[in-house]
Structure formats: structure tokens, C-alpha cells
Design a protein around this motif. Structure first.
Motif: not given
Length: 234
Positions: A53-74
Motif C-alpha cells: 500500500l503506497d499510502g501506508m508505511s510497511p510497519e503499519e501495513c504488515a499487521p493489517l495485511r496479516v489480519d486480513e489474510q487470516i480473515a480471508a482464509a477463515a
């Protein structure tokens, strides 16, 4: 060439991809079908998608994307999602990546390994990403590595030679398909679970449904009229 029916005489699968959301464009619907059949499916994601995400720092982006991937898998019945922490956008093919994927194969002992496409061109005809190519090729090689006890001798897991099928998701050279009409909505929900990611891209729920519908109907044209998701069997 018409697409053949994907074999389903297996009980466990490992899905190996580079980033969060790689499974969902458009592979989540068959996962939902398989878990509904009682099959065990595990996701292995090489990065945390922190550069997505161009508008979000990697430090902020990583945990968000992890959570969303876990939700997507569920949404499609997958409860185990593992991340390898390779740097998003800079993943390199090499022994370390092969070792980590081989270790996961030995640990989970799948009969099917689904791997993101490693070819230069994606299934949509666009140039494939470097991360996809690196993880795809390492995944293919790791299937053999996992079976050879003299490769990666530092691993404590027992070698696993029980992989019966290897399939590429998003390949331009698809050979097989999974009928997913009944699980189409689950596939849509799975992709929509990447809510923040899609919002940053300006992708609406209507866009998601239309895109996945087109993908499935493109498959139907080569699959006796049955909507589905295509794979290349190696």
C-alpha cells in the motif's frame, strides 16, 4: 484446449504464495469447496505484504495485511495461515526460501501442493511479479527437497515424499479446473476480507464480484460451461 477436472482424491493440501491476497485472486472458491469436503488446507505466505500500500508505511501495513489474510482464509474454512517474513517486493529465489518451504511441506505432509505461478506471464496476460516468480520456483523445487533426507539436513522434520499433485494457481498455461459455482460467494467474501487493501486500491465490492465472475466464466468457456477456477498441473 478444454480443461480437465482437477483431481480430488487427496485429503490435505499446502498452498504456497508470496503475498496476502495472492490466493484470493482468484483461488479462494476451490479452497472453500475442498474444506467443505473435509479436506485440510494450510496457507504458507512468504511475506506479510508490507509493501503493498503506497499510502501506508510497511510497519503499519504488515499487521493489517496479516489480519486480513487470516480473515480471508477463515471465509473458506482455512484456520492455519503461516508467514515466512521475507521482504515484500524483494523476495529472492535461493536456498533459504527453498529450505523454509520444504520445512513446511515436511511439517504438514500435504498430498497436494498449490503454488503461485512462477512464469513470466500471469494468467491474466500481464507481466508476473518478481516475488511471485521467486516463490513459485522455490515452491516447485521444495517439493523435491522435502522428500530428500540429504537436503537441508539441519531440519528436524521427517522427509516427506507423499506429495501426489503439484498445481500452479494463476498460470497462463492452465490444464485443469475446479467447478466452483456453489462456492463462488465464499470466494467473493474471502477477497472482500482484504477490506483495507481493496479500499486503498479503490476497488469496490461490486468490482470484486464482477472480476471474479468474469474469471469464472472465462473458465466455463473451456470447462463444459461450468464456472470455476483453473490450475496448471505439473
Amino acid at each position: 484446449m478444454n480443461l480437465l477436472d482437477f483431481p480430488e482424491d487427496w485429503k490435505s493440501a499446502l498452498v504456497v504464495v508470496a503475498h496476502p491476497d495472492d490466493v484470493e485472486y482468484p483461488g479462494a472458491a476451490p479452497i472453500g469447496r475442498w474444506t467443505a469436503q473435509g479436506k485440510k488446507v494450510v496457507y504458507l505466505v512468504a511475506s506479510r505484504g508490507e509493501a503493498g500500500l503506497d499510502g501506508m508505511s510497511p510497519e503499519e501495513c504488515a499487521p493489517l495485511r496479516v489480519d486480513e489474510q487470516i480473515a480471508a482464509a477463515a471465509e473458506v474454512g482455512v484456520s492455519t495461515v503461516e508467514f515466512l517474513d521475507y521482504p515484500d517486493g524483494m523476495i529472492e529465489y535461493g536456498l533459504g526460501l527453498r529450505r523454509d518451504i520444504a520445512q513446511s511441506i515436511r511439517r504438514h505432509q500435504p498430498e497436494l501442493v498449490v503454488i503461485g505461478n512462477h512464469r513470466e506471464i500471469s494468467g491474466n496476460g500481464m507481466l508476473n511479479m518478481a516475488d511471485h516468480r521467486a516463490v513459485g520456483q522455490a515452491g516447485i523445487d521444495a517439493v523435491r527437497d522435502a522428500a530428500n533426507r540429504w537436503v537441508f539436513r539441519d531440519l528436524t522434520e521427517t522427509p516427506w515424499s507423499g506429495v501426489r499433485y503439484v498445481a500452479l494457481l494463476g498460470s497462463p498455461s492452465a490444464t485443469h479446473a475446479v467447478e466452483t459455482g456453489e462456492w463462488f460467494d465464499a470466494g467473493v467474501r474471502s477477497l472482500l476480507a482484504h477490506r483495507t487493501y481493496l479500499e486503498h486500491l479503490g476497488t469496490t465490492p461490486e468490482d470484486v464480484e464482477a472480476m471474479l465472475r468474469k474469471f469464472s466464466m472465462d473458465v466455463a468457456a473451456r470447462f463444459d460451461g461450468r464456472p470455476g477456477v483453473a490450475f496448471e498441473m505439473l
